[in-house]
Design a protein around this motif. Sequence first.
Motif, PDB file in Angstrom:
ATOM      1  N   GLN B  98       0.845  -1.195   0.000  1.00  0.00           N
ATOM      2  CA  GLN B  98       0.000   0.000   0.000  1.00  0.00           C
ATOM      3  C   GLN B  98       0.877   1.242   0.000  1.00  0.00           C
ATOM      4  O   GLN B  98       1.791   1.356   0.814  1.00  0.00           O
ATOM      5  N   PRO B 100       0.451   4.929   0.650  1.00  0.00           N
ATOM      6  CA  PRO B 100      -0.428   6.011   1.055  1.00  0.00           C
ATOM      7  C   PRO B 100       0.091   7.347   0.526  1.00  0.00           C
ATOM      8  O   PRO B 100       1.287   7.625   0.606  1.00  0.00           O
ATOM      9  N   ALA B 101      -0.803   8.124  -0.039  1.00  0.00           N
ATOM     10  CA  ALA B 101      -0.478   9.498  -0.388  1.00  0.00           C
ATOM     11  C   ALA B 101      -1.165  10.380   0.651  1.00  0.00           C
ATOM     12  O   ALA B 101      -1.741   9.882   1.612  1.00  0.00           O
ATOM     13  N   ARG B 102      -1.121  11.673   0.436  1.00  0.00           N
ATOM     14  CA  ARG B 102      -1.677  12.598   1.416  1.00  0.00           C
ATOM     15  C   ARG B 102      -3.130  12.290   1.744  1.00  0.00           C
ATOM     16  O   ARG B 102      -3.497  12.139   2.896  1.00  0.00           O
ATOM     17  N   ASP B 103      -3.951  12.162   0.714  1.00  0.00           N
ATOM     18  CA  ASP B 103      -5.347  11.823   0.996  1.00  0.00           C
ATOM     19  C   ASP B 103      -5.865  10.786   0.013  1.00  0.00           C
ATOM     20  O   ASP B 103      -7.019  10.811  -0.381  1.00  0.00           O
ATOM     21  N   ALA B 104      -4.981   9.926  -0.435  1.00  0.00           N
ATOM     22  CA  ALA B 104      -5.390   8.856  -1.336  1.00  0.00           C
ATOM     23  C   ALA B 104      -4.507   7.652  -1.052  1.00  0.00           C
ATOM     24  O   ALA B 104      -3.647   7.698  -0.176  1.00  0.00           O
ATOM     25  N   GLU B 105      -4.736   6.592  -1.768  1.00  0.00           N
ATOM     26  CA  GLU B 105      -3.908   5.421  -1.546  1.00  0.00           C
ATOM     27  C   GLU B 105      -3.921   4.549  -2.784  1.00  0.00           C
ATOM     28  O   GLU B 105      -4.930   4.432  -3.472  1.00  0.00           O
ATOM     29  N   THR B 107      -3.068   0.611  -3.829  1.00  0.00           N
ATOM     30  CA  THR B 107      -2.872  -0.693  -3.221  1.00  0.00           C
ATOM     31  C   THR B 107      -2.548  -1.687  -4.323  1.00  0.00           C
ATOM     32  O   THR B 107      -3.223  -1.704  -5.357  1.00  0.00           O
ATOM     33  N   TRP B 118      -5.027  -0.990  -7.255  1.00  0.00           N
ATOM     34  CA  TRP B 118      -6.164  -0.096  -6.935  1.00  0.00           C
ATOM     35  C   TRP B 118      -5.649   1.309  -6.718  1.00  0.00           C
ATOM     36  O   TRP B 118      -4.622   1.496  -6.058  1.00  0.00           O
ATOM     37  N   SER B 120      -7.174   4.872  -5.335  1.00  0.00           N
ATOM     38  CA  SER B 120      -8.386   5.483  -4.768  1.00  0.00           C
ATOM     39  C   SER B 120      -8.682   6.827  -5.411  1.00  0.00           C
ATOM     40  O   SER B 120      -9.826   7.285  -5.400  1.00  0.00           O
ATOM     41  N   ALA B 121      -7.671   7.477  -5.983  1.00  0.00           N
ATOM     42  CA  ALA B 121      -7.883   8.829  -6.497  1.00  0.00           C
ATOM     43  C   ALA B 121      -8.863   8.834  -7.663  1.00  0.00           C
ATOM     44  O   ALA B 121      -9.633   9.778  -7.822  1.00  0.00           O
ATOM     45  N   ASP B 122      -8.859   7.791  -8.496  1.00  0.00           N
ATOM     46  CA  ASP B 122      -9.826   7.764  -9.599  1.00  0.00           C
ATOM     47  C   ASP B 122     -10.668   6.496  -9.562  1.00  0.00           C
ATOM     48  O   ASP B 122     -11.341   6.178 -10.542  1.00  0.00           O
ATOM     49  N   GLN B 123     -10.635   5.772  -8.450  1.00  0.00           N
ATOM     50  CA  GLN B 123     -11.451   4.565  -8.282  1.00  0.00           C
ATOM     51  C   GLN B 123     -11.246   3.580  -9.422  1.00  0.00           C
ATOM     52  O   GLN B 123     -12.208   3.063  -9.976  1.00  0.00           O
TER      53      GLN B 123
END
Lengths: 277, 376
Positions: B98, B100-105, B107, B118, B120-123
Amino acid sequence: MGTLVASRAPLGRQLRSELRWIVRRPRTVIGLSALCLVPVLAGIGLWFAVDGDGAAGPGLAAIVSGNGLVLPIFTLFLALPLLLPLVGAIWAADGLAGESQHGTLRGLLISPVGRLRLLAIKSFGVATMTLFAVTLIAFVGAIVGAVLFGGQGLLTLSGNTLPFLDALGRILLTIVLVTIQVWGVAAIALAISACTEHPLVVMAATMAGVIVSGVLGLFSALDWLQPYLITSGWNGLIDVMRDPLPTEQLWNSTALAGCYILIGLSLAAMRLATKDS
Amino acid sequence: MNRRRVTVAAAAVGVIAGAAGLGVLAMPAGAGPAPVLPDVSAESLVESVLTAEPAAFGGAVEVSNDLGIPGIAGLPQLSDGESKLRMWTDGGGRVRVQLPARDAERTFVDDGQTGWLWNSADQTVTKLPHGQVAEPKLDLDPEGQRSAPPDPVSLSREVVDRIKEFSDVSVDGTARVAGRSVYELVLTPKPTERTVLREVRVAVDSELRLPLRLAVLTNGTDHPAVQVGFTELNVGPQDAGLFAFTPPPGAKVEVPEVGGPTEEEKALAQGALAEAKPETHGEGWDVVLTAKVPTDALAGLAEGQRSGREWEGRDNPENVDVQGLLKQLGKQVSGPWGSGTLITTKVGGVLLADDGRVALGAVPEQVLTEAIAKVK
């Protein structure tokens, strides 16, 4: 004999009366209702954003589609940098400086209630109302999120979906963590509140402090200052949306807020103890 | 009166305790005293690392980068700073990483059959079935796996011999990394090696023989130019659920094309490679890689790559203006060999001559210019 009995008023009754005193102020009710609007507005805004192409926004907004339970957490993080510190500062300002302005603090100081106990009751009032406000935002957020976006469980930033009970646990954890951060700010506000009789000064000073800490965090030359600023821990709270839960930053920011609470309450106690009645 | 004084004193203690707490929180956690471990020779330590069995573990890794590359817009990873990642493995090829970025991740899960990526920033979920595409390799111990067909012990001996040809290998005591006892293995270039690197330190777990921390130190500084190391490590079987991934309902699942770049792009790249004539000069630490890049081919390749990426629908940093970037990063140098741009970092340099010659190595400027002079 009668006066002795009166001086030992049960703590529970004093705490209850303090809460009743806060809740009966019309501005408290208006303020709390306004806070309910935050998740509603955030939810509607995201609902329109989700309709477009691509992600609804950066960070948590990107995973909100079909994932309503993320809305309470999103709203709390949205409110944490400015709105919630303001809420905490308002209650702390009303607690001591407000009473002082109306001349009612004088009566409380010469009453047979100990000054530490007076501070404890005032802090309890601020703390309870903060917790209530945060919980209210999360509760309204969860309902608005479920209605607008639906979804079962909670999709984390890490890409896996938590079952409903775990999701509820994460929301409760967020409520607790955010509340403790607001307590940290409110404790400092209470210390300022003990030093002045103008509630506006308390609010202005507290908000200026929060904003200045945020601005100081932007300069890389001041990196050494970062670990001392309460605001620097707020970005790390997004870890509650990662799975498995990384606890290091959460503990760290909570301990930081704990230090602020200790410092703020101690300063307030020092000022109250030396105040001439 | 007395009671008031007690209250003030207690409150003062509270303020001091709170301030002290802030100080303690701000201090980096100490690593603790160095453990006492049985002596081990450098050779057998290197061999044991190369032949170690992969173990099951989970942990957090911190990368601190102090390469001295100036900040480039669009490529924040290259800039100095720290980044974290978390990883788990069952020791049998199933991996979870994983970022982790500032407010995204991001995986990455490899469940043994399929790799899942995965964001998370663009699902989006990128599905990488095994054996179909060259998936991003996340081997923990690449040497250990590669050495499986030949005899691992003799192969590791060979590696040790190669290393000793150009370096002094020694064990520099013990330390603690992520709460585990480690041996500090130090590779120092022989005095005849002309390199900007001073030493490479590898912290090897005393039990698992897994490298837990790698630090590259350069001449003239005490601070590592690059350090990659575990900050947290839990050895033992990991939760099986970590190695499974189900794309969330709302996510876009992409399966990248098997072919990757198109034939035309491949031909273009091959042509460029043939023309570039990559060569190495020198041996050991002062090896310099040189090539000749025809400027038009580079532009063509960049063009092809760009359209290819767009066609795949990935978001990539905005197209980089190569010439402008070079000017921004390097300084202009000239000599008998010609003239060009020199980009130096703490761990080496790149010399790009104006006529397309390139030299790259962990060496000082003089060695780069010597090497580039040999390129025809």
